[in-house]
Design a protein around this motif. Structure first.
Motif, PDB file in Angstrom:
ATOM      1  N   GLU A  78       0.821  -1.215   0.000  1.00 15.19           N
ATOM      2  CA  GLU A  78       0.000   0.000   0.000  1.00 15.19           C
ATOM      3  C   GLU A  78       0.855   1.266   0.000  1.00 15.19           C
ATOM      4  O   GLU A  78       0.517   2.264  -0.634  1.00 15.19           O
ATOM      5  CB  GLU A  78      -0.941  -0.015   1.200  1.00 15.19           C
ATOM      6  CG  GLU A  78      -1.992  -1.109   1.145  1.00 15.19           C
ATOM      7  CD  GLU A  78      -3.016  -0.887   0.047  1.00 15.19           C
ATOM      8  OE1 GLU A  78      -3.861   0.009   0.188  1.00 15.19           O
ATOM      9  OE2 GLU A  78      -2.950  -1.612  -0.975  1.00 15.19           O
ATOM     10  N   CYS A  88      -8.422  -1.383  -9.686  1.00 14.92           N
ATOM     11  CA  CYS A  88      -7.765  -0.460  -8.763  1.00 14.92           C
ATOM     12  C   CYS A  88      -8.837   0.411  -8.118  1.00 14.92           C
ATOM     13  O   CYS A  88      -9.754   0.891  -8.795  1.00 14.92           O
ATOM     14  CB  CYS A  88      -6.752   0.395  -9.517  1.00 14.92           C
ATOM     15  SG  CYS A  88      -6.139   1.842  -8.620  1.00 14.92           S
ATOM     16  N   ALA A  89      -8.736   0.627  -6.823  1.00 17.03           N
ATOM     17  CA  ALA A  89      -9.759   1.382  -6.107  1.00 17.03           C
ATOM     18  C   ALA A  89      -9.811   2.848  -6.516  1.00 17.03           C
ATOM     19  O   ALA A  89     -10.773   3.544  -6.209  1.00 17.03           O
ATOM     20  CB  ALA A  89      -9.525   1.270  -4.604  1.00 17.03           C
ATOM     21  N   ARG A  90      -8.784   3.316  -7.245  1.00 13.46           N
ATOM     22  CA  ARG A  90      -8.773   4.722  -7.650  1.00 13.46           C
ATOM     23  C   ARG A  90      -9.123   4.903  -9.125  1.00 13.46           C
ATOM     24  O   ARG A  90      -9.957   5.730  -9.468  1.00 13.46           O
ATOM     25  CB  ARG A  90      -7.389   5.334  -7.380  1.00 13.46           C
ATOM     26  CG  ARG A  90      -7.236   6.768  -7.879  1.00 13.46           C
ATOM     27  CD  ARG A  90      -5.827   7.289  -7.629  1.00 13.46           C
ATOM     28  NE  ARG A  90      -5.597   7.523  -6.212  1.00 13.46           N
ATOM     29  CZ  ARG A  90      -4.381   7.647  -5.675  1.00 13.46           C
ATOM     30  NH1 ARG A  90      -3.309   7.505  -6.436  1.00 13.46           N
ATOM     31  NH2 ARG A  90      -4.242   7.883  -4.392  1.00 13.46           N
ATOM     32  N   ASP A 117     -11.579   4.089   3.998  1.00 10.00           N
ATOM     33  CA  ASP A 117     -12.915   3.498   3.887  1.00 10.00           C
ATOM     34  C   ASP A 117     -12.924   2.178   4.663  1.00 10.00           C
ATOM     35  O   ASP A 117     -12.249   1.226   4.279  1.00 10.00           O
ATOM     36  CB  ASP A 117     -13.257   3.244   2.418  1.00 10.00           C
ATOM     37  CG  ASP A 117     -14.721   2.892   2.197  1.00 10.00           C
ATOM     38  OD1 ASP A 117     -15.357   2.417   3.150  1.00 10.00           O
ATOM     39  OD2 ASP A 117     -15.207   3.083   1.076  1.00 10.00           O
ATOM     40  N   THR A 124      -6.088   1.599   4.613  1.00 11.60           N
ATOM     41  CA  THR A 124      -5.209   2.590   3.977  1.00 11.60           C
ATOM     42  C   THR A 124      -5.967   3.565   3.091  1.00 11.60           C
ATOM     43  O   THR A 124      -5.435   4.603   2.710  1.00 11.60           O
ATOM     44  CB  THR A 124      -4.138   1.884   3.126  1.00 11.60           C
ATOM     45  OG1 THR A 124      -4.783   1.042   2.171  1.00 11.60           O
ATOM     46  CG2 THR A 124      -3.215   1.045   4.004  1.00 11.60           C
ATOM     47  N   THR A 125      -7.206   3.239   2.735  1.00 11.74           N
ATOM     48  CA  THR A 125      -8.008   4.113   1.874  1.00 11.74           C
ATOM     49  C   THR A 125      -8.843   5.102   2.670  1.00 11.74           C
ATOM     50  O   THR A 125      -9.381   6.062   2.101  1.00 11.74           O
ATOM     51  CB  THR A 125      -8.973   3.285   1.003  1.00 11.74           C
ATOM     52  OG1 THR A 125      -9.887   2.586   1.869  1.00 11.74           O
ATOM     53  CG2 THR A 125      -8.216   2.288   0.147  1.00 11.74           C
ATOM     54  N   TYR A 139       2.040   1.871  -3.457  1.00 12.51           N
ATOM     55  CA  TYR A 139       0.946   2.449  -4.244  1.00 12.51           C
ATOM     56  C   TYR A 139       0.796   3.945  -3.941  1.00 12.51           C
ATOM     57  O   TYR A 139       0.680   4.775  -4.860  1.00 12.51           O
ATOM     58  CB  TYR A 139      -0.364   1.724  -3.942  1.00 12.51           C
ATOM     59  CG  TYR A 139      -1.543   2.317  -4.671  1.00 12.51           C
ATOM     60  CD1 TYR A 139      -1.848   1.929  -5.977  1.00 12.51           C
ATOM     61  CD2 TYR A 139      -2.332   3.291  -4.071  1.00 12.51           C
ATOM     62  CE1 TYR A 139      -2.906   2.501  -6.653  1.00 12.51           C
ATOM     63  CE2 TYR A 139      -3.397   3.862  -4.748  1.00 12.51           C
ATOM     64  CZ  TYR A 139      -3.687   3.463  -6.031  1.00 12.51           C
ATOM     65  OH  TYR A 139      -4.733   4.035  -6.707  1.00 12.51           O
ATOM     66  N   LEU A 140       0.785   4.278  -2.676  1.00 10.43           N
ATOM     67  CA  LEU A 140       0.602   5.681  -2.296  1.00 10.43           C
ATOM     68  C   LEU A 140       1.760   6.550  -2.765  1.00 10.43           C
ATOM     69  O   LEU A 140       1.588   7.751  -2.990  1.00 10.43           O
ATOM     70  CB  LEU A 140       0.417   5.790  -0.784  1.00 10.43           C
ATOM     71  CG  LEU A 140      -0.899   5.203  -0.255  1.00 10.43           C
ATOM     72  CD1 LEU A 140      -0.875   5.102   1.268  1.00 10.43           C
ATOM     73  CD2 LEU A 140      -2.088   6.046  -0.718  1.00 10.43           C
ATOM     74  N   ASN A 199      -8.287  -1.285   1.257  1.00  4.34           N
ATOM     75  CA  ASN A 199      -6.955  -1.185   0.648  1.00  4.34           C
ATOM     76  C   ASN A 199      -7.052  -0.807  -0.818  1.00  4.34           C
ATOM     77  O   ASN A 199      -8.033  -1.123  -1.495  1.00  4.34           O
ATOM     78  CB  ASN A 199      -6.206  -2.513   0.779  1.00  4.34           C
ATOM     79  CG  ASN A 199      -5.963  -2.920   2.213  1.00  4.34           C
ATOM     80  OD1 ASN A 199      -6.146  -4.071   2.582  1.00  4.34           O
ATOM     81  ND2 ASN A 199      -5.548  -1.988   3.067  1.00  4.34           N
ATOM     82  N   TRP A 200      -6.004  -0.159  -1.322  1.00  6.66           N
ATOM     83  CA  TRP A 200      -5.967   0.275  -2.715  1.00  6.66           C
ATOM     84  C   TRP A 200      -5.681  -0.889  -3.664  1.00  6.66           C
ATOM     85  O   TRP A 200      -6.399  -1.077  -4.649  1.00  6.66           O
ATOM     86  CB  TRP A 200      -4.901   1.359  -2.900  1.00  6.66           C
ATOM     87  CG  TRP A 200      -5.166   2.615  -2.147  1.00  6.66           C
ATOM     88  CD1 TRP A 200      -4.560   3.042  -0.996  1.00  6.66           C
ATOM     89  CD2 TRP A 200      -6.142   3.615  -2.476  1.00  6.66           C
ATOM     90  NE1 TRP A 200      -5.086   4.235  -0.588  1.00  6.66           N
ATOM     91  CE2 TRP A 200      -6.047   4.626  -1.483  1.00  6.66           C
ATOM     92  CE3 TRP A 200      -7.066   3.760  -3.507  1.00  6.66           C
ATOM     93  CZ2 TRP A 200      -6.849   5.754  -1.488  1.00  6.66           C
ATOM     94  CZ3 TRP A 200      -7.872   4.892  -3.519  1.00  6.66           C
ATOM     95  CH2 TRP A 200      -7.762   5.867  -2.530  1.00  6.66           C
ATOM     96  N   ARG A 225     -13.091  -2.571   0.956  1.00  2.43           N
ATOM     97  CA  ARG A 225     -12.711  -1.251   0.435  1.00  2.43           C
ATOM     98  C   ARG A 225     -11.582  -0.604   1.235  1.00  2.43           C
ATOM     99  O   ARG A 225     -11.293   0.568   1.043  1.00  2.43           O
ATOM    100  CB  ARG A 225     -13.924  -0.328   0.432  1.00  2.43           C
ATOM    101  CG  ARG A 225     -15.077  -0.844  -0.422  1.00  2.43           C
ATOM    102  CD  ARG A 225     -16.129   0.213  -0.619  1.00  2.43           C
ATOM    103  NE  ARG A 225     -17.251  -0.296  -1.413  1.00  2.43           N
ATOM    104  CZ  ARG A 225     -18.257   0.460  -1.863  1.00  2.43           C
ATOM    105  NH1 ARG A 225     -18.271   1.752  -1.588  1.00  2.43           N
ATOM    106  NH2 ARG A 225     -19.224  -0.071  -2.564  1.00  2.43           N
TER     107      ARG A 225
END
Length: 296
Positions: free
Chosen positions: A188, A249-251, A232, A229-230, A191-192, A239-240, A237
């Motif tokens: 994560e 991908c959650a984004r 949410d 980490t999101t 990703y960030l 983690n990304w 929901r």
């Protein structure tokens, strides 16, 4: 393997029934310490150190002639029970008189009982009794503890920068750099930061920001499960990209990819979004410039 925030919560549960209490029952069901007599000693504190647990006991022989490592029976010779959960270990806490239900009796490695309850350690791969003065032998190699009172971001960054060619995912998992990050947070955080786990540490423009974000995430999750980490907390929901292989991908909606990273047998599954994360990837699956991923 549990992340540092999970171990922090385990320590809190153990502390609730052990800290400040005299042990009325104590069994170490491992060959190296099977004959140790700890009943009668008072538990001073239970301290998490990265992914390690340190249960500190007062010195003195105690009413039952408590014994331990050589030199640990003097009034000032406190003991520490060092345990680590690794992949399969678990601590369970039971109220007085409650039936133990954490697993088969053959899996029990440690029993610590007080008037407030009983802590039972199942499948613990690391059970070590040592003098408190010698704790550095088992945790002295660790980097700054992300959830410790002595967290030192500058030192964590210095350690990460010491090997600029190392893949970021591996560097984050190395407890000698900073203690407490497991595979969820390693993925994560990559990703960030907008890079793949195979990106060399030296290519990150702002390691200080990454270390600050790691501390922020573990601190936010230290009292709740899920490694969110999101932001949410709803199911599925949190983690990304972690554990989202083949899902959007959650984004951005791009399908998340997965591959192993690290050197066997210490390798771990990596997850990354080929649209949101730049950098190298194995088997010709590198994302290249942002925007070339397969979006849904």
């Amino acid at each position: 393997m549990p992340e540092g925030d999970s171990v922090f919560r385990v320590a809190a549960r153990l502390r609730a029934v052990l800290a400040g209490q005299v042990l009325t029952a104590a069994e170490l069901r491992v060959p190296a310490h099977a004959t140790a007599v700890l009943a009668g000693r008072r538990v001073l504190e239970v301290v998490p150190r990265g992914k390690h647990l340190l249960t500190r006991l007062e010195g003195g022989t105690g009413p039952e002639g408590a014994t331990g490592p050589e030199g640990a029976t003097s009034p000032e010779g406190g003991l520490t029970l060092h345990t680590h959960l690794r992949m399969d270990g678990r601590w369970a806490v039971f109220a007085p008189g409650e039936r133990w239900s954490g697993g088969p009796p053959a899996q029990i490695r440690v029993v610590l009982g007080t008037g407030l309850g009983t802590a039972v350690g199942y499948r613990l791969p690391v059970v070590e009794l040592l003098r408190t003065a010698d704790e550095r032998r088992v945790v002295g190699h660790l980097g700054p503890d992300l959830l410790g009172p002595d967290w030192d971001r500058a030192e964590a960054v210095r350690r990460l920068r010491a090997d600029p060619g190392r893949p970021l995912g591996e560097a984050l998992l190395d407890q000698r750099n900073l203690a407490g990050i497991g595979n969820v947070y390693a993925n994560e955080l990559c990703y960030l930061a907008g890079v793949t786990p195979w990106t060399p540490v030296g290519e990150l423009p702002d390691l200080d920001r990454l270390a600050a974000r790691a501390h922020l995430l573990l601190d936010a999750n230290r009292l709740r499960p899920g490694h969110i980490t999101t932001g949410d907390t709803r199911r599925g929901r949190g983690n990304w990209v972690y554990n989202r292989a083949g899902r959007p991908c959650a984004r951005c909606g791009t399908l998340v990819l997965t591959a192993q990273h690290g050197t066997p047998p210490q390798d771990r599954p990596a997850y990354w979004c080929p649209y949101c994360q730049r950098g190298p990837a194995p088997q010709g699956r590198g994302p290249g410039p942002r925007g070339r991923g397969t979006r849904r």
